[in-house]
Design an enzyme around this catalytic site. Structure first.
Site, short mmCIF file in Angstrom:
data_model
loop_
_atom_site.label_atom_id
_atom_site.label_comp_id
_atom_site.label_asym_id
_atom_site.label_seq_id
_atom_site.Cartn_x
_atom_site.Cartn_y
_atom_site.Cartn_z
CB SER A 29 -0.93 -0.25 1.18
OG SER A 29 -2.02 0.92 1.09
CG ASN A 30 -0.31 4.56 -1.48
OD1 ASN A 30 -1.04 5.46 -1.04
ND2 ASN A 30 -1.08 3.93 -2.38
CG HIS A 31 3.03 6.68 3.95
ND1 HIS A 31 2.70 6.05 4.83
CD2 HIS A 31 4.33 6.27 3.64
CE1 HIS A 31 4.10 5.38 5.61
NE2 HIS A 31 4.90 5.56 4.43
CB SER A 32 -3.09 7.77 0.07
OG SER A 32 -4.25 8.60 -0.11
CB ALA A 96 -2.43 7.24 -3.57
#
Ligand code: C5P
Length: 235
Positions: A29-32, A96
């Site tokens: 995943s990512n930090h959005s 994102a």
């Protein structure tokens, strides 16, 4: 303040990150944070639109009056977007989306292997959701109006312009995520808005929006989108 132009419009917004499972306990995943997408949803409802928020996993409450559809993976976000795009007036891709997912999700927890320091994951590209939405319209149609976001760390305008044309968007909101206190996870954002404009010398119009709370920026972006929608409606 209700805007007569926004009343009765259906606005679909994707927000937050996507989560791509590797095995039953792990994911990519990512930090959005989802803040920008949620701010857009709130602004659109305030203007009087009917809003559907297709949201990845975030820690934000659903704004009052907004219909939220929770998804996890890019594929789920894609399917929900394509299903809703048929009767929507403005589609805003603020999520994102993970560019890749695991080729195969392991049925059981991936175990650490003795005697091997490396582990190779095989990934495959996810669909580009906003490009699919834009391409699903009949040739030449700008309905729904498709608005994208671009987070860049350099050459903001060049990359944003490339995304605008390559993905077939009508408008793009580009922000420089290398600036401290702005963008990813922050409450404030500054942005460069680019849109297709056949009357402009280089084929695009642009406006620089200075650093401001995401809630305020969201209202500016929506007013821009409404103006583009109105411009598209007149032959
Ligand atoms: O290519 P990039 O990820 O920078 O493009 C950003 C824009 O494209 C955003 O509007 C984002 O929501 C959208 N996007 C998408 N599906 C993807 C990747 C990006 O809708 N798989």
């Amino acid at each position: 303040t209700v805007d007569t132009q926004a009343q009765g419009l259906h606005v679909v917004i994707t927000a937050g990150p996507t989560r791509e499972p590797l095995d039953p306990v792990r994911y990519l995943s990512n930090h959005s944070s989802g803040k920008m997408g949620y701010a857009l949803a709130e602004a659109a409802v305030t203007l009087g639109a009917h809003v559907t928020l297709i949201s990845g996993p975030v820690n934000l409450p659903c704004p009052a009056g907004v219909e939220r559809l929770d998804v996890q993976t890019a594929q789920e976000m894609h399917d929900a977007s394509m299903r809703l795009t048929a009767n929507c007036d403005i589609f805003i891709g603020c999520a994102a989306v993970a560019d890749y997912r695991a080729t195969r999700q392991a049925a059981h927890k991936i175990k650490k292997r003795d005697g091997e320091d490396g582990l190779t994951l095989q990934l495959v590209k996810n669909p580009d959701i906003i490009a699919c939405v834009a391409a699903s319209r009949p040739t030449g149609s700008r309905h729904p109006l498709v608005v994208g976001f671009a987070a860049e760390t350099r050459e903001l305008e060049t990359y944003a312009r490339d995304k605008l044309t390559r993905k077939g968007l009508d408008m793009i909101v580009a922000n420089d995520v290398s600036q401290a206190g702005l963008g990813f996870g922050a409450d404030d954002n500054a942005a460069l808005v680019l849109w297709l404009d056949s009357a402009a010398p280089d084929g695009t119009g642009h406006e620089q929006l200075p650093a401001q709370p995401k809630t305020q920026l969201a209202m500016h972006v929506l007013r821009h989108a409404l103006a583009r929608l109105a411009a598209g409606a007149t032959p």
